[in-house]
Motif scaffolding. Structure first.
Motif, short mmCIF file in Angstrom:
data_model
loop_
_atom_site.label_atom_id
_atom_site.label_comp_id
_atom_site.label_asym_id
_atom_site.label_seq_id
_atom_site.Cartn_x
_atom_site.Cartn_y
_atom_site.Cartn_z
N GLY A 1 148.30 12.22 -53.55
CA GLY A 1 148.47 13.63 -53.87
C GLY A 1 149.42 13.91 -55.01
N LYS B 1 140.70 27.54 -55.35
CA LYS B 1 141.96 27.47 -56.10
C LYS B 1 142.68 26.15 -55.85
CE LYS B 1 143.79 31.33 -54.63
NZ LYS B 1 144.79 32.43 -54.51
N TYR B 2 142.63 25.66 -54.62
CA TYR B 2 143.27 24.38 -54.31
C TYR B 2 142.58 23.24 -55.07
CZ TYR B 2 144.57 20.22 -51.68
OH TYR B 2 145.01 18.97 -51.33
N ILE B 3 141.27 23.29 -55.12
CA ILE B 3 140.53 22.24 -55.84
C ILE B 3 140.86 22.28 -57.32
CG2 ILE B 3 138.22 21.47 -56.49
CD1 ILE B 3 137.26 22.44 -53.75
N ALA C 1 143.59 23.44 -58.71
CA ALA C 1 144.97 22.99 -58.91
C ALA C 1 145.07 21.47 -58.89
CB ALA C 1 145.88 23.60 -57.83
N GLU C 2 144.24 20.83 -58.07
CA GLU C 2 144.24 19.37 -58.03
C GLU C 2 143.52 18.76 -59.22
OE1 GLU C 2 145.58 17.12 -55.83
OE2 GLU C 2 146.70 18.83 -55.05
N ARG D 1 140.22 30.51 -51.61
CA ARG D 1 141.44 29.75 -51.43
C ARG D 1 141.19 28.25 -51.62
NH1 ARG D 1 143.90 29.98 -45.55
NH2 ARG D 1 141.91 28.89 -45.23
N ASP D 2 140.08 27.76 -51.09
CA ASP D 2 139.74 26.35 -51.28
C ASP D 2 139.43 26.05 -52.74
OD1 ASP D 2 140.03 26.03 -48.56
OD2 ASP D 2 137.89 26.34 -48.14
#
Length: 288
Positions: free
Chosen positions: A200, A56-58, A60-61, A53-54
């Motif tokens: 962000g 994927k977040y990285i 996406a950013e 999950r982390d």
């Protein structure tokens, strides 16, 4: 270090294999420094425990910034491509000298942003007012450094080109005087991207770079036949100005950045004040 090595290669007329080896050395040396720094600071100990999950977040950013970097590399090279396809080999050589000298300064806004980024991130997490004040000083410093550097190179361009390449490349002097202003707008672009990352909104940075690609694809066709090689340099300036300044008005998150850039251009006295506050005011900018 690699900039100096490249200049030595130009000075001694080294082959293309020499510059390829320099690029390979630069990438390998940067990776080794990154790995050593991460290991010394304990940043690599938990890499095997990163959750999906982390990750994927990285991703996406990071993907918008990666796409923005690819777009930036495209529109920064389109003027050279147009000159190569439409002008003579002599004109291409003259223009290439000016481009390479400008590219040698591209690392400066990145170094400034790297020095300020940890402080901005810390201020963003703790106090928004301090973050706004710190970013305003950083933006003023970026505008000041870009203006001073571009003006200095423009004034000293006959001595720079004459000392490095000789009188055979005197025709590159007016091109360098024009194209060096790409560096100023690069300072603005890096500062703009820094702000969008901190709040962000990394995806918003991509729109400016895509607009820069559009400008770089269209303007050379009209400017180069009209004013020659300086038209290609003006097209490069316009594409970087679109990406680093005019695109600030594309979304409401960065409109104020565009206004502040205009304000700081007209107020050189604020550049000195920003340096004093960022360096000397430990009450606000204390890293501890």
């Amino acid at each position: 270090l690699t900039i100096i090595i490249r200049f030595l290669g130009i000075w001694f007329h080294c082959s293309v294999y020499y510059f390829g080896a320099v690029c390979l050395f630069e990438a390998f040396f940067s990776f080794c420094l990154f790995a050593m720094t991460g290991r010394n600071r304990g940043l690599m100990a938990g890499l095997n425990r990163i959750a999906w999950r982390d990750a994927k977040y990285i991703m996406a950013e990071c993907l918008p910034m990666l796409a923005a970097a690819i777009a930036a590399s495209v529109y920064q090279k389109l003027d050279m491509l147009y000159v190569e396809r439409s002008c003579s080999a002599f004109d291409l050589g003259q223009y290439s000298v000016a481009v390479r000298l400008c590219e040698a300064m591209y690392f400066m806004p990145v170094v400034l942003a790297t020095a300020v980024a940890p402080r901005l991130a810390r201020a963003r997490l703790t106090n928004n007012e301090v973050f706004a004040s710190m970013y305003r000083d950083y933006l003023a410093l970026s505008v000041g450094c870009g203006m001073i550097l571009s003006c200095s190179v423009m004034i000293l361009s006959p001595y720079i080109i004459g000392g490095l390449f000789g009188h055979r490349y005197d025709n590159a002097i007016p091109i360098l005087c024009v194209r060096v202003w790409v560096v100023f707008f690069l300072f603005c672009e890096v500062a703009r991207s820094m702000y969008l990352i901190q709040i962000g909104r990394s995806a918003c940075a991509l729109s400016g770079h895509l607009a820069g690609v559009a400008v770089a694809l269209t303007l050379p066709f009209g400017l180069v036949p009209l004013v020659g090689l300086r038209g290609a340099a003006l097209a490069a300036i316009a594409s970087m100005a679109m990406a680093g300044w005019l695109s600030c008005w594309f979304n409401r998150d960065s409109k104020e950045i565009g206004r502040q850039i205009c304000y700081f251009i007209l107020r050189p006295d604020l550049w000195v004040g920003s340096i004093k506050r960022m360096v000397g005011d430990r009450r606000i900018y204390n890293e501890e």
